[in-house]
Each structure stands twice: as structure tokens, then as C-alpha cells.
Design a protein around this motif. Structure first.
Motif, PDB file in Angstrom:
ATOM      1  N   ASN A  36      -3.593  -7.358   1.962  1.00 57.41           N
ATOM      2  CA  ASN A  36      -2.160  -7.411   1.660  1.00 57.41           C
ATOM      3  C   ASN A  36      -1.582  -6.021   1.906  1.00 57.41           C
ATOM      4  O   ASN A  36      -1.701  -5.134   1.060  1.00 57.41           O
ATOM      5  N   LEU A  37      -0.971  -5.833   3.074  1.00 53.33           N
ATOM      6  CA  LEU A  37      -0.458  -4.516   3.416  1.00 53.33           C
ATOM      7  C   LEU A  37       0.662  -4.067   2.488  1.00 53.33           C
ATOM      8  O   LEU A  37       0.763  -2.878   2.185  1.00 53.33           O
ATOM      9  N   ASN A  38       1.485  -5.004   2.027  1.00 52.78           N
ATOM     10  CA  ASN A  38       2.560  -4.616   1.122  1.00 52.78           C
ATOM     11  C   ASN A  38       1.987  -3.984  -0.150  1.00 52.78           C
ATOM     12  O   ASN A  38       2.497  -2.977  -0.642  1.00 52.78           O
ATOM     13  N   GLU A  39       0.899  -4.542  -0.665  1.00 58.82           N
ATOM     14  CA  GLU A  39       0.248  -3.978  -1.850  1.00 58.82           C
ATOM     15  C   GLU A  39      -0.387  -2.625  -1.538  1.00 58.82           C
ATOM     16  O   GLU A  39      -0.297  -1.688  -2.328  1.00 58.82           O
ATOM     17  N   ALA A  43       0.572   0.969  -3.228  1.00 60.36           N
ATOM     18  CA  ALA A  43      -0.426   1.721  -3.979  1.00 60.36           C
ATOM     19  C   ALA A  43      -0.732   3.086  -3.355  1.00 60.36           C
ATOM     20  O   ALA A  43      -0.883   4.074  -4.070  1.00 60.36           O
ATOM     21  N   LYS A  44      -0.832   3.146  -2.046  1.00 59.53           N
ATOM     22  CA  LYS A  44      -1.271   4.377  -1.382  1.00 59.53           C
ATOM     23  C   LYS A  44      -0.134   5.290  -0.935  1.00 59.53           C
ATOM     24  O   LYS A  44      -0.320   6.498  -0.846  1.00 59.53           O
TER      25      LYS A  44
END
Length: 127
Positions: A36-39, A43-44
Motif C-alpha cells: 500500500n504505497l499510500n500507507e 509513514a516514511k
């Protein structure tokens, strides 16, 4: 798009992933990974991003055949599919294995890639 098979759907995001998974299973694939790139971006990087997921799908039968034909072909596995939101639609796309694996310069691998691509096209078309 030269390197992918793409389809715009009216499915809600998670429903599109569920239907994609069902269609993949019918063609002998399983989803090995889900990113999940959005997550990850949140986060990063602290960035809010639209829903965008990368799925790693594999057909064990075809993966086995490809590795027997070219031991290092695992560098191209699994097949990536993406699901993302755009303009109130959900877009689903799959890599074209023939494009990804053409650099292997191996006719057996290219024949297997053609079979896999036909399967992925059916998966996308049937959404």
C-alpha cells in the motif's frame, strides 16, 4: 501503454482488489505481496497520497517453467499489478510480461511470457 494492460473500472478500491484476486485465482495465480504505497508514503515521508497498491502475483506453474528455461528470470518475478484511484474511478493495470522479459533474449522464456500475458489480459478484461 506499451508496457502494461490497463482498465478503468467503477469498482470501489477494495472491491476492485477483491475482484482482481478472484480473477487471478481463476487463471492459476495467487497474490504473494501487497504494498500500500499510500500507507508507506505517509509513514516514511509524511505525505498524504491517493489509494495506490502494488500487488505481486505469481502463477507457480509458469514461474517454474520460466526458471527452468532461464535460471535468473526470477529477477522479473512476480508479475506486478497496480490498483489506484483516479477521477472517482479505480484503475487496474498489469505488467506485460513480454515487455518485461524480452531483455532475457530467450525464446522459451518469451513463449512462457506470452502465455502469462494472455492470462493477465483475461484477468483485466473480466473486471
Amino acid at each position: 501503454m506499451r508496457y502494461g494492460i490497463i482498465k478503468e473500472t467503477n469498482y470501489e478500491f477494495e472491491k476492485a482488489i477483491k475482484k482482481l484476486d478472484e480473477n487471478l485465482q481463476k487463471e492459476g495465480f495467487g497474490i504473494l505481496s501487497r504494498i500500500n504505497l499510500n500507507e508507506k508514503f505517509k509513514a516514511k515521508l509524511g505525505i498524504d497520497f491517493k489509494k495506490y497498491t502494488i500487488l505481486g502475483a505469481c502463477s507457480p506453474k509458469n514461474a517454474h517453467k520460466a526458471i527452468l528455461a532461464e535460471e535468473n528470470i526470477g529477477l522479473f518475478l512476480p508479475c506486478n499489478l497496480i490498483v489506484y484511484e483516479k477521477d472517482e474511478k479505480t484503475i487496474v493495470a498489469a505488467i506485460k510480461p513480454t515487455v518485461a522479459m524480452e531483455s532475457a533474449n530467450n525464446e522459451k522464456v518469451l513463449e512462457i511470457a506470452k502465455e502469462i500475458e494472455e492470462s493477465l489480459a483475461r484477468v483485466i478484461d473480466n473486471l
